[in-house]
Design a protein around this motif. Structure first.
Motif, PDB file in Angstrom:
ATOM      1  N   ASP A 156      62.706  11.771  32.287  1.00  0.00           N
ATOM      2  CA  ASP A 156      62.742  10.976  31.210  1.00  0.00           C
ATOM      3  C   ASP A 156      62.245  11.763  30.230  1.00  0.00           C
ATOM      4  O   ASP A 156      62.616  11.381  28.798  1.00  0.00           O
ATOM      5  CB  ASP A 156      61.906   9.551  31.557  1.00  0.00           C
ATOM      6  CG  ASP A 156      62.826   8.623  32.532  1.00  0.00           C
ATOM      7  OD1 ASP A 156      63.897   8.929  32.594  1.00  0.00           O
ATOM      8  OD2 ASP A 156      62.057   8.146  33.282  1.00  0.00           O
ATOM      9  N   ASP A 157      61.375  12.626  30.327  1.00  0.00           N
ATOM     10  CA  ASP A 157      60.693  13.336  29.319  1.00  0.00           C
ATOM     11  C   ASP A 157      60.649  15.005  29.625  1.00  0.00           C
ATOM     12  O   ASP A 157      59.548  15.665  29.991  1.00  0.00           O
ATOM     13  CB  ASP A 157      59.247  12.962  29.243  1.00  0.00           C
ATOM     14  CG  ASP A 157      58.330  13.536  28.295  1.00  0.00           C
ATOM     15  OD1 ASP A 157      58.990  13.995  27.345  1.00  0.00           O
ATOM     16  OD2 ASP A 157      57.130  13.401  28.353  1.00  0.00           O
ATOM     17  N   PRO A 158      61.855  15.433  29.756  1.00  0.00           N
ATOM     18  CA  PRO A 158      61.871  17.132  29.831  1.00  0.00           C
ATOM     19  C   PRO A 158      60.915  17.685  29.141  1.00  0.00           C
ATOM     20  O   PRO A 158      60.428  18.724  29.627  1.00  0.00           O
ATOM     21  CB  PRO A 158      63.346  17.305  29.801  1.00  0.00           C
ATOM     22  CG  PRO A 158      64.066  16.343  28.916  1.00  0.00           C
ATOM     23  CD  PRO A 158      63.236  14.926  29.100  1.00  0.00           C
ATOM     24  N   LEU A 159      60.744  17.464  27.857  1.00  0.00           N
ATOM     25  CA  LEU A 159      60.019  18.333  27.172  1.00  0.00           C
ATOM     26  C   LEU A 159      58.454  18.242  27.296  1.00  0.00           C
ATOM     27  O   LEU A 159      57.852  19.202  27.379  1.00  0.00           O
ATOM     28  CB  LEU A 159      60.100  18.023  25.584  1.00  0.00           C
ATOM     29  CG  LEU A 159      61.493  18.425  24.928  1.00  0.00           C
ATOM     30  CD1 LEU A 159      61.709  18.077  23.597  1.00  0.00           C
ATOM     31  CD2 LEU A 159      61.878  19.819  25.255  1.00  0.00           C
ATOM     32  N   GLY A 160      58.100  17.191  27.890  1.00  0.00           N
ATOM     33  CA  GLY A 160      56.783  16.840  28.344  1.00  0.00           C
ATOM     34  C   GLY A 160      56.670  17.815  29.565  1.00  0.00           C
ATOM     35  O   GLY A 160      55.309  18.238  29.753  1.00  0.00           O
ATOM     36  N   TYR A 161      57.436  17.814  30.489  1.00  0.00           N
ATOM     37  CA  TYR A 161      57.436  18.609  31.632  1.00  0.00           C
ATOM     38  C   TYR A 161      57.407  19.999  31.444  1.00  0.00           C
ATOM     39  O   TYR A 161      56.438  20.994  31.887  1.00  0.00           O
ATOM     40  CB  TYR A 161      58.672  18.363  32.460  1.00  0.00           C
ATOM     41  CG  TYR A 161      58.487  19.313  33.818  1.00  0.00           C
ATOM     42  CD1 TYR A 161      57.899  18.964  34.816  1.00  0.00           C
ATOM     43  CD2 TYR A 161      59.248  20.613  33.819  1.00  0.00           C
ATOM     44  CE1 TYR A 161      57.814  19.741  35.971  1.00  0.00           C
ATOM     45  CE2 TYR A 161      59.458  21.223  34.982  1.00  0.00           C
ATOM     46  CZ  TYR A 161      58.624  20.773  36.185  1.00  0.00           C
ATOM     47  OH  TYR A 161      58.668  21.804  37.143  1.00  0.00           O
TER      48      TYR A 161
END
Length: 499
Positions: A434-439
């Protein structure tokens, strides 16, 4: 003249073929057949059945029951035999030496290209061209392991449904002519139970064989279904299917073979080099199957609607009605793990394949789009699992996973992208999709922290405690004091390097 009544040993002509009488006596423990049952069978037209055809069917039934387990488990021998007959009926030519050489060469080239974009171990991988029958033989054991929990569950549910129906009739209330008057339903089930479990296990074995046989005719590579069906070192291509695939797209077949070889080699590398992926994937499928709830009400309804004169009545009555519509919490958790893993595997394969082939295959974009359309429309694995265990095996979040790996690669190169597989605890979760940039940001922070720790440790081992103390922000031990000059620190300890 001797009266026929003076010859009691001469069997009475029942009007039923002797082969059928023999089968029925075997099922009834050798007892004489009830006249009312015989009359009912004559009314069904069984007295007009071709004896040779009946003998063939009886032989198949006896062979089926001979190998079936009373637990209702899948019989791999039956499933393999059915699958092989299925592929033979569609045509399954023997693989020639030239075709095998093409496959080996394609996989060798694929691994050379992949070596430039990933460091995942590929030692020992060998390209193979398999016939459909070879793929069946190699993969049936894995399919059996995945499907067996459902087969046993369906068998138990069928037995419970029949017991309930017979129990509702009450003692002595069973249909006249089918069993002797006054028969206790519980006694009937105690005698029929093992036979029914063998029957259900055999039916499931046949279904598995038919599904795997059909799948063998559709897949392009050994592991296209994203399951570790073919262990390393074999990287398997299916030449007949690849030819049809390329012709349908009007694309050069050698290019199609190379792109599929790269995809399959990348997938095999992943299963081979990351030891936790395959076990967790198979465990998720087994957990889902093991906790599947069988809809006994649908089974009872199906049994009531069965026409006993139709040999396929049971399968038709139960088709699509076995599995309860509501998933358990355990199933939802297993399905979430499964979908996430499938998406991560295929997303990584997409990104790595695109990087490996972009400089080499002029038709790479068209081939990649064809693979994506094939998968989005519901591939062969989805149909197989939906029929066998009520499970759709589709990487629904493939695009999200591909975006995540592409972002990792853009941020830290191939090393950062592949580091996501280092351990299951650091692998992306469904929330990370859902939040690849956060990962990516969290992974970069972890990498920076690791670099800082390595710098401190390196300085400490060199005896440069001042530099280590400055980096950590605390006083150093050993009485040297943190305010002393750092001296001439090694350039490697000046600060963390960019990932």
């Amino acid at each position: 003249m001797t009266d026929s009544h003076d010859r009691p040993d001469e069997p009475e002509d029942t009007g039923i073929p002797p082969e059928l009488e023999e089968v029925l006596r075997g099922l009834s423990g050798g007892r004489e057949l009830d006249p009312q049952m015989l009359e009912m069978m004559r009314g069904m037209g069984l007295d007009k059945v071709d004896p040779q055809m009946l003998q063939m069917v009886a032989s198949q039934v006896q062979a089926m029951f001979a190998g079936a387990d009373e637990s209702g488990s899948v019989d791999a021998t039956v499933a393999t035999d059915i699958a092989r007959k299925t592929v033979a009926a569609e045509g399954d030519p023997t693989i020639s030496a030239a075709v095998s050489a093409d496959a080996r060469q394609a996989v060798d080239v694929a691994n050379l290209w992949l070596n430039t974009v990933t460091d995942l171990d590929h030692s020992g991988l060998v390209g193979r061209a398999w016939s459909r029958a070879e793929w069946v033989e190699a993969t049936i054991p894995v399919w059996q392991e995945l499907v067996d929990p459902i087969a046993v569950g369906v068998s138990d549910a069928m037995g419970n449904a029949l017991t309930k129906q017979l129990g509702d009739l009450g003692e002595g209330g069973l249909p006249e002519g089918l069993v002797p008057p006054g028969t206790n339903p519980a006694e009937v089930m105690s005698q029929m139970g093992p036979m029914l479990r063998r029957m259900q296990g055999s039916m499931f074995s046949v279904q598995l064989g038919q599904a795997v046989g059909a799948l063998a005719g559709e897949i392009l590579t050994g592991g296209e279904v994203s399951l570790p069906l073919v262990p390393a070192p074999d990287v398997v291509l299916m030449p007949e299917a690849i030819t049809v695939f390329a012709q349908g797209l009007e694309i050069d077949e050698p290019q199609a073979r190379l792109l599929l070889a790269v995809r399959e080699s990348a997938r095999t590398r992943l299963f081979h080099a990351v030891p936790w992926v395959a076990p967790q994937l198979l465990s998720a499928v087994r957990d889902y199957a093991r906790d599947t709830t069988i809809d006994t009400e649908a089974i009872e309804e199906g049994l009531r609607s069965i026409d006993p004169s139709d040999p396929e009545a049971m399968q038709q009555a139960l088709a699509g009605r076995l599995f309860a519509p509501q998933q358990s919490d355990a199933q939802k958790a297993a399905l979430g793990r499964l979908e996430t893993l499938l998406a991560l595997i295929e997303g990584w394969v997409d990104v790595v394949t695109a990087a490996a082939v972009k400089q080499h295959l002029p038709q790479a974009d068209a081939l990649g789009e064809a693979v994506r359309r094939r998968r989005a429309s519901g591939g062969p694995a989805e149909k197989t699992f939906a029929a066998l265990v009520g499970l759709e095996l589709r990487p629904r979040r493939l695009r999200d996973a591909a975006n995540l790996f592409a972002a990792l690669e853009a941020s830290g190169g191939a090393e950062a992208r592949d580091a996501a597989w280092a351990h299951p605890d650091v692998a992306p979760s469904a929330a990370d999709l859902d939040d690849p940039l956060g990962y990516v940001e969290r992974q970069n922070a972890v990498a920076l922290g690791a670099d800082s720790f390595d710098a401190e440790l390196d300085a400490l081992l060199r005896g440069d405690t001042g530099a280590a103390g400055d980096t950590s922000g605390s006083g150093s031990s050993g009485g040297s004091g943190s305010s002393g000059p750092a001296g001439n620190p090694d350039p490697s300890t000046d600060g963390p390097s960019s990932p």
